[in-house]
Design an enzyme around this catalytic site. Structure first.
Site, short mmCIF file in Angstrom:
data_model
loop_
_atom_site.label_atom_id
_atom_site.label_comp_id
_atom_site.label_asym_id
_atom_site.label_seq_id
_atom_site.Cartn_x
_atom_site.Cartn_y
_atom_site.Cartn_z
N SER A 1 6.34 -9.70 0.58
CA SER A 1 7.04 -8.45 0.25
C SER A 1 8.28 -8.77 -0.56
O SER A 1 8.87 -9.84 -0.45
CB SER A 1 7.37 -7.67 1.52
OG SER A 1 8.28 -8.37 2.32
N GLY B 1 9.75 -4.23 6.60
CA GLY B 1 8.79 -5.33 6.67
C GLY B 1 7.89 -5.20 7.90
O GLY B 1 6.69 -5.50 7.84
N ASP B 2 8.46 -4.75 9.00
CA ASP B 2 7.68 -4.59 10.24
C ASP B 2 6.60 -3.53 10.02
O ASP B 2 5.46 -3.67 10.50
CB ASP B 2 8.60 -4.18 11.40
CG ASP B 2 9.79 -5.11 11.53
OD1 ASP B 2 9.65 -6.30 11.16
OD2 ASP B 2 10.86 -4.66 11.98
#
Ligand SMILES: Nc1ncnc2c1ncn2[C@@H]1O[C@H](COP(=O)(O)OP(=O)(O)OP(=O)(O)O)[C@@H](O)[C@H]1O
Ligand SMILES: [Mg+2]
Length: 318
Positions: free
Chosen positions: A222, A253-254
């Site tokens: 990412s 991101g999670d």
């Protein structure tokens, strides 16, 4: 599916407009929120409708916000309770001056007894779960090769393993003999873990492909608002998010990890997985905390994600 969070965090946000150090101040409000990467992934997958178990180490003294979250989202609570408190991150927000001050408190350390209890818990979960997400940093008392060993154990048992961590823990996993099925570093984390600069998209692709040749099935790098590169042995996809009003990038991101796992569970092809994962990230950053927006809003975001499949000559040959 199950998520593992060894170093969860309780975020305390205090709003105190115009506050000054060294005086008595009045605050406007206080908000507690249960966090940590694996907890966030569990929260987002539960919003999507996936049956989730969350495990890890949780301080017994301030577990309330976590228990409330798990109850509200029907997440099975398989956390080992640890004497003491989960680490707290205090955020003092001054809306008037648009300033935020952070104070991060230390967390709990793991002891050999706790690690034994955790191992027993993980063995039990391995018997009943097929997909594992290992996410976040390692607390003091856990060696940096902990995830590397766990990845080997879970994959030997035939499980699908996704990993999102950074620093020495990521370096250890990427240098181990057995890689996770899915890794989602951001570009900075990947560069730090490999110990070399990855300044161009080609550098990122080369790095991702090295990990594929060594046993990973999907590498998702990412790149913040730039989007993400998703690379498998057969295909490379770039997913660019639409421009949105950002409320908080915490959990971006999670959410991407959650979206990729949801795509895996549904057996989606890579371009569709990239679209779903990016819509989860974008949906999460348009609200506070790690929660998905309602389905219609999420679908509208997904329709705006720009997914391009990189040309055949860029494909990996192994
Ligand atoms: N400012 C932004 N605008 C739009 N989309 C964004 C923005 N920031 C992040 N995203 C989306 O979220 C995804 C993941 O973001 P990022 O690369 O920042 O993850 P991360 O560094 O792992 O974040 P985290 O802090 O949750 O660990 C990106 O690929 C992108 O799709
Ligand atoms: Mg991240």
């Amino acid at each position: 599916m199950a998520t593992l969070t060894l170093n969860p965090a309780l975020d305390m946000t205090v709003r105190a407009d115009g506050w000054q150090p060294n005086t008595v101040n009045s605050g406007q409000d206080m908000h507690l929120s249960a966090g940590g990467k694996g907890v966030n992934v569990a929260s987002i997958l539960a919003d999507w409708g996936v049956t989730v178990t969350a495990t890890g180490l949780l301080g017994a003294e301030n577990a309330g916000s976590f228990e409330t979250l798990f109850r509200a989202k029907h997440i099975q609570d398989a956390f080992i309770r640890v004497p003491g408190s989960t680490r707290v991150g205090v955020k003092i927000v001054d809306h008037a001056k648009q300033e935020t001050t952070d104070i991060n408190l230390p967390g709990l350390g793991a002891t050999p007894e706790l690690l034994k209890a955790l191992e027993a818990q993980l063995d039990e979960l391995t018997a009943s779960h097929e997909v594992f997400v290992l996410a976040g940093s390692l607390p003091p008392g856990i060696e940096s090769n902990y995830y590397a060993r766990l990845v080997a154990k879970l994959r030997a048992a035939g499980k699908f393993v996704a990993l999102d961590t950074s620093g020495p823990a990521l370096t250890a996993v990427l240098n181990a003999d057995t890689l996770p099925n899915l890794v989602k570093p951001n570009n900075h984390e990947l560069s730090a873990a490999l110990g070399r600069e990855l300044s161009s998209e080609q550098d990122l692709l080369d790095a991702a492909r090295t990990l594929l040749t060594r046993g990973a099935d999907l590498v998702a790098v990412s790149q913040g608002e730039e989007g993400a590169l998703l690379v498998t042995r057969d295909e490379t996809v770039k997913a660019r998010p639409p421009r949105v009003p950002v409320v908080s990038t915490v959990g971006a991101g999670d959410a991407m990890v959650a979206g990729l796992v949801a795509a895996h569970l549904d057996g989606l092809p890579l371009p569709a997985a990239a679209r779903r994962a990016t819509s989860f990230s974008v949906g999460t950053i348009t609200r506070l905390g790690a929660h998905l927006p309602p389905r219609a809003e999420l679908d509208a975001i997904a329709a705006q994600v720009d997914v391009s499949v990189l040309k055949t000559s860029d494909r990996l040959t192994v």
